[in-house]
Design an enzyme around this catalytic site. Structure first.
Site: not given
Length: 552
Positions: A374, A405
């Site tokens: 990521n 998140h």
């Protein structure tokens, strides 16, 4: 197999998405990304990747395949040499909104609301404080949407996870707000070299802004890119190099023939095919939930538990490989993502790549894993939080990553565990590694051991991220007697933690900091490349440009 230890190890809590489109019904964590100088902070992220179940999964894949075909058409018929930037912006935006509407229905209006209000803030508030207000609003709007989706509509389900694309849009809004603040308010001498490179010197038009946030290439699964890179692509300046003349005022423009992305796209589609096949055939046979099955825990031996823990989390990764690599291929097919040429003259299409699979699976340290997972989310966390925080930047970055998140308790449990594991891994690496560098046989043994420890520790840490709820997550750790938590805390108590400097000793270029680290390893093999973001020619090109200008 490992990179150097030391000041270049930075914490990156990017265990999550670069935005999240979903494919398997679970997110993989993303830790705060800081590839500068700190702990090798986690960023196991699901770059905005929450692929919903059932027909939503089918919608996602169908839309991405449509986007791939549209990207090929876009590059062929709407190339910058054939049409204006205005047309390219309009088409990219309309196609992106259509895909969002197809996948998420009227929930897609949230994308326009969040983007529109943020743009109004940029215009009304002014460049002095626009970054603060945009950051608070964009992140706050995302949090409200996540809360309503999770706790009001369908806890644990991903039937219409419109918050996934919003995670990427939030990254883009906040990144652009900081870049505008840097370019239009702060003095150049106050900026780091990387901030100067990314700084935006004029306010984007509404069309440019919407195109950047909602273009069809990245609306569903990202990845994040800088505003300047995107505009450079749309305007067709990706292969143009600007240099100062001898007077310091003249500018010389050097262009190379535009490379074809076809080989890179085909290679990435092959990776997608293998990843999807693995996910469909193997992943369902190795559910992570079995790690908390009472019968399994009561009857399996410890070696069996260890192996299954690793294999089950290994089987959970291909869905992210599939989605992120497909997103990268779509951008490349449109002509976006070119990062330069290597020493052999081969084009590199990894400007906005989000992961490096081989390095992930062969990681012998937390840092190596985080540096390759990521990547774009790690860069976002680094440049909007870590580098700008004066008090406990690592902790602040982890907090931001967790909030971004989502709101499932498992996410926060994973990040809390990640803090301990990251600090402990750094302490062990800095205090022990140098004893095992020679002879080669000892180094090989060290690499094998650290590979096993790293893979097990990562798997142990991210289980709650997959399980989502607090009860099964605590049940899992109880089955393991919190052993790695205890070991991590003991390591921190017994081993000295070396502090690293921030600021001037960090890698200068934020946009390519991770890529440059990877390049350093490649350079040792005789490779060298230049950055498109910084518009720098290779030495041979520079010489050619100078010669041509002298002849003229």
């Amino acid at each position: 197999m490992e990179g150097k230890a030391g000041a270049d190890e930075a914490p990156l809590p990017t265990g999550g998405p670069s935005a999240s489109s979903s494919l398997a019904g679970h997110r993989f964590p993303s830790w705060p990304a800081l590839s500068v100088t700190l702990l090798p902070c986690w960023h196991l992220s699901h770059s905005a990747l929450i692929l919903p179940s059932g027909w939503s999964q089918v919608n996602f894949v169908v839309c991405q395949l449509f986007a791939l075909l549209a990207a090929i058409w876009f590059r062929t018929y709407l190339h910058s040499s054939k049409t204006s930037s205005f047309i390219r912006h309009v088409v990219a935006t309309l196609l992106g909104l259509y895909l969002a509407l197809f996948c998420f229905g009227w929930y897609a209006l949230h994308f326009l609301v969040q983007s529109g209000i943020s743009y109004c803030i940029m215009i009304i508030i002014g460049v002095e404080n626009t970054h603060k207000y945009c950051f608070v609003f964009a992140l706050g709007y995302l949090i409200v949407c996540q809360i309503t989706r999770v706790y009001i509509f369908d806890y644990g389900q991903y039937s219409a996870d419109f918050s996934g694309p919003m995670m990427i849009i939030t990254q883009k809004i906040t990144s652009l707000a900081y870049e505008i603040h840097d370019g239009m308010f702060r003095k150049d001498e106050e900026l780091t070299p990387s901030q100067r490179d990314l700084a935006v010197r004029r306010m984007p038009s509404l069309l440019e802004y919407l195109s950047y946030n909602c273009n069809f290439m990245g609306i569903l699964a990202g990845p994040l890119c800088s505003y300047k890179d995107y505009i450079t692509f749309i305007e067709g300046r990706s292969y143009q190099v600007t240099q100062s003349g001898e007077s310091g005022k003249e500018e010389l423009h050097c262009e190379r023939a535009e490379p074809s992305p076809n080989i890179a796209v085909v290679q990435k589609l092959l990776v997608c095919g293998v990843s999807l096949l693995f996910h469909l055939s193997v992943s369902n046979m190795l559910p992570v939930e079995r790690n908390i099955d009472e019968h399994f825990q009561a009857t399996a031996s410890w070696p069996t538990k260890l192996i299954y823990l690793y294999v089950s989390l290994l089987a959970a990764r291909p869905k992210y490989y599939f989605a992120w690599t497909l997103a990268d291929a779509i951008n490349n097919a449109a002509g976006f993502g070119f990062r330069g040429y290597d020493r052999n003259g081969e084009a590199r299409w990894d400007l906005i790549s989000n992961l490096r699979i081989q390095q992930i699976e062969m990681s012998t340290s937390f840092k190596m894993f985080l540096d390759n997972w990521n990547i774009q989310t790690a860069l976002w966390l680094k440049r909007v939080c870590y580098e700008r925080s004066s008090l406990s930047p690592t902790i602040q970055t982890f907090i931001l990553s967790a909030i971004w998140h989502g709101v499932y308790p498992g996410y926060y449990l994973t990040f809390l565990t990640g803090v301990v594991m990251t600090l402990a891994a750094r302490a062990v690496r800095n205090n022990i590694r140098h004893y095992f560098l020679e002879p080669p046989q000892l180094k090989l043994l060290y690499d094998v051991i650290t590979w096993m420890v790293t893979q097990i520790t990562i798997s142990y840490t991210v289980v709650p991220f997959v399980l989502l709820s607090i009860k099964p997550s605590l049940m899992f750790y109880s089955c393991w007697y919190y052993c790695l938590h205890i070991v991590g805390i003991l390591v921190l108590l017994l081993l000295p933690v070396k502090k690293t400097q921030r600021g001037k000793n960090t890698h200068e270029n934020i946009q390519l900091s991770r890529s440059k680290k990877f390049d350093e390893r490649e350079n040792s093999l005789g490779q060298n490349s230049f950055s498109t973001t910084n518009n720098v020619c290779s030495q041979n090109q520079e010489v050619a440009c100078r010669h041509s200008s002298l002849k003229q």
